[in-house]
Design an enzyme around this catalytic site. Sequence first.
Site, PDB file in Angstrom:
ATOM      1  NE  ARG A 121     170.396 -33.312 110.414  1.00  0.00           N
ATOM      2  CZ  ARG A 121     170.442 -32.347 111.332  1.00  0.00           C
ATOM      3  NH1 ARG A 121     171.568 -31.699 111.560  1.00  0.00           N
ATOM      4  NH2 ARG A 121     169.362 -32.019 111.993  1.00  0.00           N
ATOM      5  CD  GLU A 185     175.692 -61.606  95.729  1.00  0.00           C
ATOM      6  OE1 GLU A 185     175.440 -61.166  94.578  1.00  0.00           O
ATOM      7  OE2 GLU A 185     174.824 -61.704  96.614  1.00  0.00           O
ATOM      8  CE  LYS A 228     177.432 -52.991  94.594  1.00  0.00           C
ATOM      9  NZ  LYS A 228     176.845 -53.629  95.754  1.00  0.00           N
ATOM     10  CD  GLU A 238     168.627 -51.109  92.847  1.00  0.00           C
ATOM     11  OE1 GLU A 238     169.528 -51.162  93.711  1.00  0.00           O
ATOM     12  OE2 GLU A 238     167.732 -51.943  92.734  1.00  0.00           O
ATOM     13  NE  ARG A 242     173.666 -49.988  93.639  1.00  0.00           N
ATOM     14  CZ  ARG A 242     174.232 -49.344  94.644  1.00  0.00           C
ATOM     15  NH1 ARG A 242     174.354 -48.035  94.590  1.00  0.00           N
ATOM     16  NH2 ARG A 242     174.688 -49.983  95.702  1.00  0.00           N
ATOM     17  CG  ASN A 246     168.708 -56.091  92.549  1.00  0.00           C
ATOM     18  OD1 ASN A 246     169.513 -56.145  93.477  1.00  0.00           O
ATOM     19  ND2 ASN A 246     168.069 -54.994  92.224  1.00  0.00           N
ATOM     20  CG  HIS A 249     169.911 -60.663  94.412  1.00  0.00           C
ATOM     21  ND1 HIS A 249     170.780 -61.204  93.485  1.00  0.00           N
ATOM     22  CD2 HIS A 249     170.680 -60.327  95.487  1.00  0.00           C
ATOM     23  CE1 HIS A 249     172.013 -61.180  93.980  1.00  0.00           C
ATOM     24  NE2 HIS A 249     171.977 -60.660  95.183  1.00  0.00           N
ATOM     25  CG  HIS A 253     165.865 -60.709  98.394  1.00  0.00           C
ATOM     26  ND1 HIS A 253     165.913 -59.538  97.683  1.00  0.00           N
ATOM     27  CD2 HIS A 253     167.106 -60.883  98.902  1.00  0.00           C
ATOM     28  CE1 HIS A 253     167.140 -59.026  97.758  1.00  0.00           C
ATOM     29  NE2 HIS A 253     167.879 -59.830  98.487  1.00  0.00           N
ATOM     30  CG  HIS A 266     172.276 -62.943 100.465  1.00  0.00           C
ATOM     31  ND1 HIS A 266     171.022 -62.517 100.078  1.00  0.00           N
ATOM     32  CD2 HIS A 266     173.150 -62.308  99.648  1.00  0.00           C
ATOM     33  CE1 HIS A 266     171.135 -61.656  99.074  1.00  0.00           C
ATOM     34  NE2 HIS A 266     172.417 -61.512  98.795  1.00  0.00           N
TER      35      HIS A 266
HETATM   36  N1  NAD Z   1     174.892 -53.292 101.001  1.00  0.00           N
HETATM   37  C1  NAD Z   1     174.869 -54.042  99.928  1.00  0.00           C
HETATM   38  O1  NAD Z   1     174.978 -53.571  98.794  1.00  0.00           O
HETATM   39  C2  NAD Z   1     174.721 -55.530 100.094  1.00  0.00           C
HETATM   40  C3  NAD Z   1     174.949 -56.378  98.991  1.00  0.00           C
HETATM   41  C4  NAD Z   1     174.874 -57.762  99.189  1.00  0.00           C
HETATM   42  C5  NAD Z   1     174.577 -58.268 100.457  1.00  0.00           C
HETATM   43  N2  NAD Z   1     174.346 -57.398 101.483  1.00  0.00           N
HETATM   44  C6  NAD Z   1     174.064 -57.913 102.838  1.00  0.00           C
HETATM   45  O2  NAD Z   1     175.224 -58.587 103.283  1.00  0.00           O
HETATM   46  C7  NAD Z   1     174.848 -59.555 104.279  1.00  0.00           C
HETATM   47  C8  NAD Z   1     175.572 -60.838 104.002  1.00  0.00           C
HETATM   48  O3  NAD Z   1     176.953 -60.589 104.088  1.00  0.00           O
HETATM   49  P1  NAD Z   1     178.007 -61.745 104.353  1.00  0.00           P
HETATM   50  O4  NAD Z   1     177.726 -62.874 103.450  1.00  0.00           O
HETATM   51  O5  NAD Z   1     179.347 -61.117 104.342  1.00  0.00           O
HETATM   52  O6  NAD Z   1     177.580 -62.273 105.784  1.00  0.00           O
HETATM   53  P2  NAD Z   1     178.004 -61.946 107.294  1.00  0.00           P
HETATM   54  O7  NAD Z   1     178.366 -60.560 107.494  1.00  0.00           O
HETATM   55  O8  NAD Z   1     176.909 -62.513 108.131  1.00  0.00           O
HETATM   56  O9  NAD Z   1     179.327 -62.833 107.492  1.00  0.00           O
HETATM   57  C9  NAD Z   1     179.243 -64.224 107.313  1.00  0.00           C
HETATM   58  C10 NAD Z   1     179.878 -64.980 108.486  1.00  0.00           C
HETATM   59  O10 NAD Z   1     181.286 -64.855 108.394  1.00  0.00           O
HETATM   60  C11 NAD Z   1     181.814 -64.429 109.644  1.00  0.00           C
HETATM   61  N3  NAD Z   1     183.030 -63.694 109.316  1.00  0.00           N
HETATM   62  C12 NAD Z   1     183.152 -62.501 108.683  1.00  0.00           C
HETATM   63  N4  NAD Z   1     184.440 -62.279 108.370  1.00  0.00           N
HETATM   64  C13 NAD Z   1     185.147 -63.330 108.830  1.00  0.00           C
HETATM   65  C14 NAD Z   1     186.512 -63.677 108.780  1.00  0.00           C
HETATM   66  N5  NAD Z   1     187.401 -62.946 108.114  1.00  0.00           N
HETATM   67  N6  NAD Z   1     186.897 -64.837 109.380  1.00  0.00           N
HETATM   68  C15 NAD Z   1     185.985 -65.644 109.992  1.00  0.00           C
HETATM   69  N7  NAD Z   1     184.672 -65.389 110.016  1.00  0.00           N
HETATM   70  C16 NAD Z   1     184.256 -64.234 109.447  1.00  0.00           C
HETATM   71  C17 NAD Z   1     180.683 -63.677 110.300  1.00  0.00           C
HETATM   72  O11 NAD Z   1     180.794 -63.672 111.697  1.00  0.00           O
HETATM   73  C18 NAD Z   1     179.489 -64.500 109.863  1.00  0.00           C
HETATM   74  O12 NAD Z   1     179.338 -65.622 110.697  1.00  0.00           O
HETATM   75  C19 NAD Z   1     173.332 -59.680 104.197  1.00  0.00           C
HETATM   76  O13 NAD Z   1     172.767 -59.003 105.311  1.00  0.00           O
HETATM   77  C20 NAD Z   1     172.979 -58.958 102.905  1.00  0.00           C
HETATM   78  O14 NAD Z   1     171.697 -58.344 102.963  1.00  0.00           O
HETATM   79  C21 NAD Z   1     174.425 -56.062 101.323  1.00  0.00           C
END
Ligand code: NAD
Length: 370
Positions: A121, A185, A228, A238, A242, A246, A249, A253, A266
Site C-alpha cells: 500500500r 513539453e 509544473k 486535476e 492542472r 494537457n 494532448h 493522444h 509522444h
Molecule cells: N506521469 C506523468 O505525469 C506523465 C507526463 C508526461 C508523460 N508521461 C509518460 O511518459 C512516457 C514518455 O516518457 P519519455 O519520453 O521519457 O520516454 P521513455 O521513458 O520511453 O524514454 C525514451 C527513450 O529514452 C531512453 N532513455 C531514457 N533515459 C536515457 C538516457 N539517459 N540515455 C539514453 N537513453 C535513455 C529509453 O530507453 C527510451 O528508449 C509516456 O509513457 C507518457 O505517457 C507521464
Amino acid sequence: MQYLEVKTQSHSYKIVVGREIFEKSLSDILTDSSNDRLFLLADENLFHHHGEQLLKSLQHFSGDVRHMLVPQGESSKSVKFWESSVNFLLTNGVRRNTPLIVAGGGVTGDLGGFAAASVLRGIPIIHIPTTVLAMVDSSIGGKTGINHSTGKNLIGAFYQPKAVIADTRFLTSLPRREWINGLSEILKYGAISDAEIFNEASIFLSADYLSTDREKLISLIFKCMKIKADIVAADEFESGIRAFLNFGHTFAHALEKACNYDSISHGEAVYLGMLAAQKLSRLSGSSLTGDFLEAYRPLYQFRVQPAEVSRDDIYSFMFQDKKRTDEHLKFVLLDEWQSPAVKTVTNKEYIKDAIELMIHQLKQSQPGKS
Ligand SMILES: NC(=O)c1ccc[n+]([C@@H]2O[C@H](COP(=O)([O-])OP(=O)(O)OC[C@H]3O[C@@H](n4cnc5c(N)ncnc54)[C@H](O)[C@@H]3O)[C@@H](O)[C@H]2O)c1
C-alpha cells in the site's frame, strides 16, 4: 544546483536539478536506517550507459542494492511489467520504509511509480528522471500508471514521490530524438505559462545543442519544473488548472493511438497536437496572434506515412480520451498566449480542420517535400 519544494495536500517533497548532483542529493534524502537494502528500477538503455556508475553510487548508501531493468518502450507500461516489478520487490524482502529508486524516462517512472504506490500500500519512491521529458514533466506531480489494451494510462494512481533528482549528467547519452520529445513539453510551458521559455528553448536550435550551455539548460529545466510544481500544488488531483498541462494532448493522444503508439512518439504528437490546438483556438474565436511554435518545426522529423492515419479515425479516437466526461469534446485552448482555458467545442468541422492541419504537417515531412 537548483531546487524547489513541491507542496501538495498529501505530501511535500524536494525537486533538485543540476549536474553531477546525484550522490550529494541522495545523501540528503537517505539519512535513516531504512537503507539496509535499496531497490533500483532502471531503464535498460540508461543502465547500459550509466548502470555501473549508478550501482556504485547506491552502494555508498547500502551494501545490499538490488536492481531490475525495464525494457525500453511503451509496452513496458503493462500489467505484465507491473507484476514483474512487484514480484521483484516482494521476493527480495521489501519493507514499508524501503525506498525504491526509479531511474529512467517517463515509461520507467510511471511503471515504477505505480509499483511503489501498490506494493504494501505504498513504499517511498525517489525519481531519477533521465530524459528531458521526464525531468520537466512526468517525474513531477505524482501521476503513475500503466496502459491497458483499451487505452493509455488507464490503470494508475496519484502517488507523490519522496524526492525528484534530475542530474543532467544522464542526458549525455540521450538520443537526439528524445531531446526533441522533451522540447515539446518545454514549449507547452511556453504556450500556457511563460513566454520567456520560447526564447530560452532556442538553445535547442543550435547545431550543437547536445553539448549545449549547461547553465542555460539547467535553468530552462528548472523553470519548467517550477511551473509544473506550482500547478500541481494548486490542483493535485486535476480538478481544475492542472488540466492546462494537457494543452495539445487531446489531439496528441488520438494521433498516437492512430499510429498504434509506434510510428510517432509522444513528444512528436504533442508538438503537432499543440499546432492543432492553436488552430482550434483561432477557429473558436480566440484572437491569438503570432506563431511561437513554428521556429521549432524544422527540428521534428516525422516518420508517419500520412496514409496510415485518417482524419475521421483520429476524431473518433478523441472520444475515447479518459478525460472526456460528456458527449462533447473538451480542449485546452488559448484565449491568448499564456492564457489557457478548458473549453467545450461543439463544432465538429472546427475540430476536423484542426486534425487536418496535423495530417498536413505529416505530409510536409515526407521525403521530397520541403
Ligand atoms: N506521469 C506523468 O505525469 C506523465 C507526463 C508526461 C508523460 N508521461 C509518460 O511518459 C512516457 C514518455 O516518457 P519519455 O519520453 O521519457 O520516454 P521513455 O521513458 O520511453 O524514454 C525514451 C527513450 O529514452 C531512453 N532513455 C531514457 N533515459 C536515457 C538516457 N539517459 N540515455 C539514453 N537513453 C535513455 C529509453 O530507453 C527510451 O528508449 C509516456 O509513457 C507518457 O505517457 C507521464
